[in-house]
Design a protein around this motif. Structure first.
Motif, PDB file in Angstrom:
ATOM      1  N   LEU A   1       5.912   4.463   3.930  1.00  0.00           N
ATOM      2  CA  LEU A   1       5.191   4.627   5.193  1.00  0.00           C
ATOM      3  C   LEU A   1       5.286   3.359   6.041  1.00  0.00           C
ATOM      4  CD1 LEU A   1       3.383   6.348   7.007  1.00  0.00           C
ATOM      5  CD2 LEU A   1       1.397   5.521   5.702  1.00  0.00           C
ATOM      6  N   TRP A   2       5.287   2.202   5.401  1.00  0.00           N
ATOM      7  CA  TRP A   2       5.404   0.936   6.122  1.00  0.00           C
ATOM      8  C   TRP A   2       6.705   0.887   6.932  1.00  0.00           C
ATOM      9  CZ3 TRP A   2       2.713  -2.885   7.962  1.00  0.00           C
ATOM     10  CH2 TRP A   2       3.259  -4.145   8.193  1.00  0.00           C
TER      11      TRP A   2
ATOM     12  N   LEU B   1       0.825  -1.213   0.000  1.00  0.00           N
ATOM     13  CA  LEU B   1       0.000   0.000   0.000  1.00  0.00           C
ATOM     14  C   LEU B   1       0.855   1.258   0.000  1.00  0.00           C
ATOM     15  CD1 LEU B   1      -2.789  -0.981   2.549  1.00  0.00           C
ATOM     16  CD2 LEU B   1      -3.056  -0.681   0.073  1.00  0.00           C
ATOM     17  N   ASP B   2       1.951   1.241   0.769  1.00  0.00           N
ATOM     18  CA  ASP B   2       2.850   2.397   0.846  1.00  0.00           C
ATOM     19  C   ASP B   2       4.165   1.927   1.469  1.00  0.00           C
ATOM     20  OD1 ASP B   2       4.239   4.763   1.346  1.00  0.00           O
ATOM     21  OD2 ASP B   2       2.411   5.899   1.748  1.00  0.00           O
TER      22      ASP B   2
ATOM     23  N   ARG C   1      -3.699   6.204  -2.164  1.00  0.00           N
ATOM     24  CA  ARG C   1      -2.971   4.940  -2.184  1.00  0.00           C
ATOM     25  C   ARG C   1      -3.937   3.754  -2.160  1.00  0.00           C
ATOM     26  NH1 ARG C   1       2.767   4.641  -2.793  1.00  0.00           N
ATOM     27  NH2 ARG C   1       3.618   6.631  -2.136  1.00  0.00           N
ATOM     28  N   LEU C   2      -4.966   3.853  -1.348  1.00  0.00           N
ATOM     29  CA  LEU C   2      -5.956   2.787  -1.265  1.00  0.00           C
ATOM     30  C   LEU C   2      -6.740   2.663  -2.570  1.00  0.00           C
ATOM     31  CD1 LEU C   2      -7.189   3.612   2.330  1.00  0.00           C
ATOM     32  CD2 LEU C   2      -5.840   1.620   1.670  1.00  0.00           C
TER      33      LEU C   2
ATOM     34  N   LEU D   1      -0.189   2.339   9.992  1.00  0.00           N
ATOM     35  CA  LEU D   1      -0.225   2.510   8.534  1.00  0.00           C
ATOM     36  C   LEU D   1      -1.622   2.878   8.065  1.00  0.00           C
ATOM     37  CD1 LEU D   1       1.471   1.777   5.764  1.00  0.00           C
ATOM     38  CD2 LEU D   1      -0.073  -0.173   5.783  1.00  0.00           C
ATOM     39  N   LEU D   2      -2.626   2.122   8.502  1.00  0.00           N
ATOM     40  CA  LEU D   2      -3.986   2.376   8.029  1.00  0.00           C
ATOM     41  C   LEU D   2      -4.531   3.704   8.543  1.00  0.00           C
ATOM     42  CD1 LEU D   2      -5.569  -1.181   8.334  1.00  0.00           C
ATOM     43  CD2 LEU D   2      -4.693  -0.043   6.287  1.00  0.00           C
TER      44      LEU D   2
ATOM     45  N   ARG E   1      -2.719   6.410   8.858  1.00  0.00           N
ATOM     46  CA  ARG E   1      -2.006   7.536   8.239  1.00  0.00           C
ATOM     47  C   ARG E   1      -2.015   7.508   6.715  1.00  0.00           C
ATOM     48  NH1 ARG E   1       3.793   7.913  10.994  1.00  0.00           N
ATOM     49  NH2 ARG E   1       3.993   9.397   9.260  1.00  0.00           N
ATOM     50  N   ILE E   2      -2.402   6.402   6.123  1.00  0.00           N
ATOM     51  CA  ILE E   2      -2.263   6.269   4.680  1.00  0.00           C
ATOM     52  C   ILE E   2      -3.208   7.209   3.936  1.00  0.00           C
ATOM     53  CG2 ILE E   2      -3.980   4.421   4.381  1.00  0.00           C
ATOM     54  CD1 ILE E   2      -1.889   3.115   2.448  1.00  0.00           C
ATOM     55  N   GLU E   3      -2.758   7.696   2.800  1.00  0.00           N
ATOM     56  CA  GLU E   3      -3.578   8.574   1.971  1.00  0.00           C
ATOM     57  C   GLU E   3      -4.610   7.751   1.207  1.00  0.00           C
ATOM     58  OE1 GLU E   3      -0.985  10.733  -0.572  1.00  0.00           O
ATOM     59  OE2 GLU E   3       0.010  11.814   1.066  1.00  0.00           O
TER      60      GLU E   3
END
Length: 753
Positions: free
Chosen positions: A43-44, A39-40, A62-63, A54-55, A57-59
């Motif tokens: 970030l991971w 996913l990133d 990306r999802l 991760l989930l 903060r993720i944009e």
């Protein structure tokens, strides 16, 4: 909780990523880890492989991109199907022992090492506990873990320019951990209460899900507690005896009360080391409150208690003065119908300075099922505690041994796993304890094995360089510290790893006993050797910290050419890279003080050869063709003579055997004789030194006799007998991601909750 996840805007197609993040099953599943990493990737790494963070903060972009990727969607569906099978499918234990599936096994430990994202461990004891819960999940054992939730974890290590270890503490971010707070019907946190020094101390109960296994963790950080009591669960292994005994009362007495509050009634109580031995006192109290005599209660407790002792080092066995016992327990002995003196006798151990209350003595006296963790450790342990059985010779002391193992799925490199999948067969992970299976390792082409071994070493060197780069950017450390971090390492030179707790008996200094000889070894232009060290000293262990400082100063010496590195802040992540990436795993304990050790077992799984003193597990594993033995199979009276002999043996082996063999490369560029030894190491060590064999051995030799005793005398603990439990009906309030669907799948119902 649900509102926060709506704000995170996880697409409906990926809704079950929350379920997956909320169960640490993903920590031993490479494809599940890839699911989050893809996913990133940046970030991971930034969140240190924490899918909850991760989930959060993720944009969203990306999802959305992942939702358009057929490859990612296929991986997502496959991982979730495996996840559901792992949690709901029929298990080995259900097939093999259907009559025992409904009786829980409680596993108490002061630390649990599951993953670097949850730093509730100090070293090998915690990692073994974590590996045990993972294997229990894989096998389907009806196990439940009990421990403490440390707000500061253990400590982060920083090495100053002059080599001194500094201990830094950080608060756990509970919002970014997959913890569920157990609550009552009114929505308020479920609590237990333990009287310590006459004052009530309350603890709430959190749940961490490890595959099928719930791990319950007690936490005293509550406003109704006195400020000092709130700190009881703040730090692992508090040095102050008053705090230590209070911690162990919360773990032992509070742990029993927590299970009662949760509706869990174990048939087996496994104490992983003596820290939780006060659980014995609480169970005695319960039985006596039922109307049993002390002798009858003691018999009930003994026949259902399993106790594992992990160290022959006296300092590893907690002991308290009778004065401290009297103050901390403040009349508790009266509930056992004992006088204070009789109460003290339960754990009495006479020391040169006077009598003490020893937690190991208490555990040994009130368990019928006792074990050391290797064959040699069993012999040492029987001699060490023979005075508790004065009518028997030491060899007949009733303490057996079950040698430790490691969880294969956690410690095996992804590429080695794929290699085994190709050559051992699709079901090989279900048969890791089958020696016949591992004979197929001999069929693996040398070219494939060598390619993977070189790849793993390149990964290790790249990991070390990136850590050094981040340290340089963040802390502005000196250039010599960056060199000491390993930036000059060669990804193709023979690399030796030494990583473990820094204690004097581990003898990290042995390799540096003759600095001139070591310089010649590492700087050989034709056959260079490089060494990577890692490890933490206990913050209160000044001699160990001084030893580390002396070694670090040698490492910084330019005469070593940057070929020796110290990798600071040793943790599970660092351990994975090391046991997978080095060529040789070095272990130099002062025999017979290494009870078992498991790091070399992890290395062997990955094709790393062991170079070790014949102590702990290696004394059983070494067969003359699967690695090297330092020194002789004997004990020494004089430690200086032992150090001299072992150092001479170590240098001799490196100079004349290990280094020449590694660089004995044939025309195709491959060291075939080296790889022959690697295959023999895997073939001979992998089927025995794993947690699958270990947990099955515990089942047959320890758990089943205790379970049968529990079935014979099964008596539910009546409500009036319970103490310190505030509320008995359960709900839960997640602190990390957990959906209603996840609770249906991974809840504790199979464990009696």
């Amino acid at each position: 909780m649900e509102l926060r996840w709506k704000e995170a805007a996880i697409p409906k197609r990926f809704a079950r990523l929350i379920d997956l993040a909320g169960n640490l099953w993903w920590t031993w599943q490479p494809d599940a880890q890839r699911l989050f990493e893809r996913l990133d990737p940046v970030l991971w790494e930034e969140v240190r492989h924490n899918p909850v963070a991760l989930l959060r903060r993720i944009e969203r972009a990306r999802l959305n991109a992942a939702a358009q990727s057929p490859g990612y969607l296929e991986l997502y569906d496959r991982v979730l199907a495996e996840f559901d099978r792992a949690l709901t499918g029929e298990t080995w234990f259900e097939r093999a022992f259907p009559a025992h599936t409904g009786i829980p096994i409680a596993y108490f430990s002061t630390e649990f090492g599951i993953h670097e994202a949850f730093p509730a461990y100090a070293g090998g004891l915690g990692v073994l506990a974590g590996d045990s819960l993972k294997e229990a999940s894989d096998l389907g054992l009806p196990m439940v873990g009990v421990g403490l939730l440390y707000q500061h974890g253990y400590f982060n290590q920083r090495i100053t320019e002059d080599g001194w270890q500094e201990a830094l503490y950080e608060d756990l971010d509970l919002e970014n951990l997959p913890l569920s707070l157990m609550t009552g019907p009114d929505g308020q946190p479920l609590q237990v209460e333990v009287a310590i020094a006459g004052s009530p101390v309350r603890a709430r109960i959190w749940r961490l899900q490890i595959g099928r296994i719930p791990l319950y963790l007690l936490d005293t950080q509550l406003p109704e507690n006195a400020p000092a009591d709130r700190e009881l669960s703040a730090q692992l292994y508090a040095g102050d005896p008053e705090r230590r005994i209070a911690q162990e009362m919360i773990l032992g007495i509070g742990g029993v009360r927590a299970l009662r509050a949760l509706g869990v009634h174990p048939g087996v109580w496994h104490l992983n080391e003596g820290h939780s031995a006060f659980s014995i006192l609480e169970r005695l109290r319960e039985h006596i409150a039922e109307g049993l005599s002390f002798e009858e209660a003691a018999a009930r407790v003994r026949e259902t208690t399993v106790f594992t002792t992990h160290t022959p080092v006296p300092a590893g066995h907690d002991r308290f003065s009778f004065t401290l016992i009297e103050r901390a327990f403040a009349g508790y002995w009266e509930q056992l119908r004992l006088s204070f003196q009789e109460f003290c006798e339960l754990g009495r151990q006479d020391e040169p300075w006077g009598p003490t209350f020893n937690m190991t003595v208490l555990a040994l006296r009130f368990s019928d099922h006792r074990n050391a963790v290797s064959e040699l450790h069993g012999r040492v342990t029987r001699r060490m505690w023979a005075h508790l059985w004065p009518d028997r010779p030491a060899e007949q002391v009733p303490i057996r041994h079950i040698t430790n193992g490691v969880h294969v799925g956690t410690w095996l490199a992804r590429r080695m796993r794929a290699l085994y999948q190709r050559y051992l067969g699709p079901d090989w992970m279900e048969r890791v304890d089958d020696p016949a299976l591992w004979e197929r390792v001999l069929e693996i082409p040398d070219e494939e094995l060598w390619t993977i071994r070189r790849h793993l070493k390149r990964k290790l060197v790249a990991f070390m360089r990136e850590r050094a780069r981040r340290r340089w950017q963040r802390n502005h450390v000196s250039p010599i510290q960056i060199v000491a971090s390993g930036v000059l390492l060669d990804p193709y030179a023979l690399t030796i790893g030494f990583a473990r707790r820094f204690a004097l008996y581990k003898r990290a200094y042995l390799l540096f006993r003759d600095p001139d000889r070591l310089r010649r070894l590492v700087n050989d232009p034709q056959r260079p050797v490089q060494i990577i060290l890692a490890g933490k000293a206990h913050p209160a262990d000044e001699p160990a910290k001084r030893m580390m400082q002396e070694i670090y100063r040698l490492i910084k010496d330019p005469a070593f050419g940057g070929r020796i590195a110290f990798l600071e802040d040793y943790d599970i992540e660092v351990a994975r890279y090391l046991v997978q990436g080095v060529d040789v795993w070095l272990n130099t304990p002062r025999r017979p003080l290494e009870a078992s050790g498991t790091s070399g077992q992890k290395a062997a799984l990955n094709g790393v050869l062991n170079l070790s003193v014949l102590d702990g597990w290696w004394r059983e594993g070494y067969n003359g063709a699967n690695g090297w033995a330092i020194g002789e199979d004997r004990d020494y009276e004089d430690p200086n003579v032992q150090d001299a002999a072992d150092a001479a043996s170590l240098y001799e082996l490196l100079e004349n055997v290990v280094v020449p063999l590694y660089y004995d490369v044939e025309a195709d560029g491959i060291p075939h004789r080296w790889l022959r030894m690697v295959k023999e190491s895997i073939r001979s060590l992998a089927p025995f030194f794993n947690t699958r064999r270990m947990m099955k051995e515990y089942l047959h030799e320890m758990y089943f006799p205790a379970l049968e005793a529990a079935r014979r005398t099964a008596v539910a603990i009546p409500e009036p007998v319970r103490q310190g439990v505030r509320g008995h009906h359960l709900a839960e309030q997640p602190a990390g991601p957990r959906s209603a669907e996840h609770d249906t799948i991974a809840g504790g119902g199979e464990h009696g909750v």
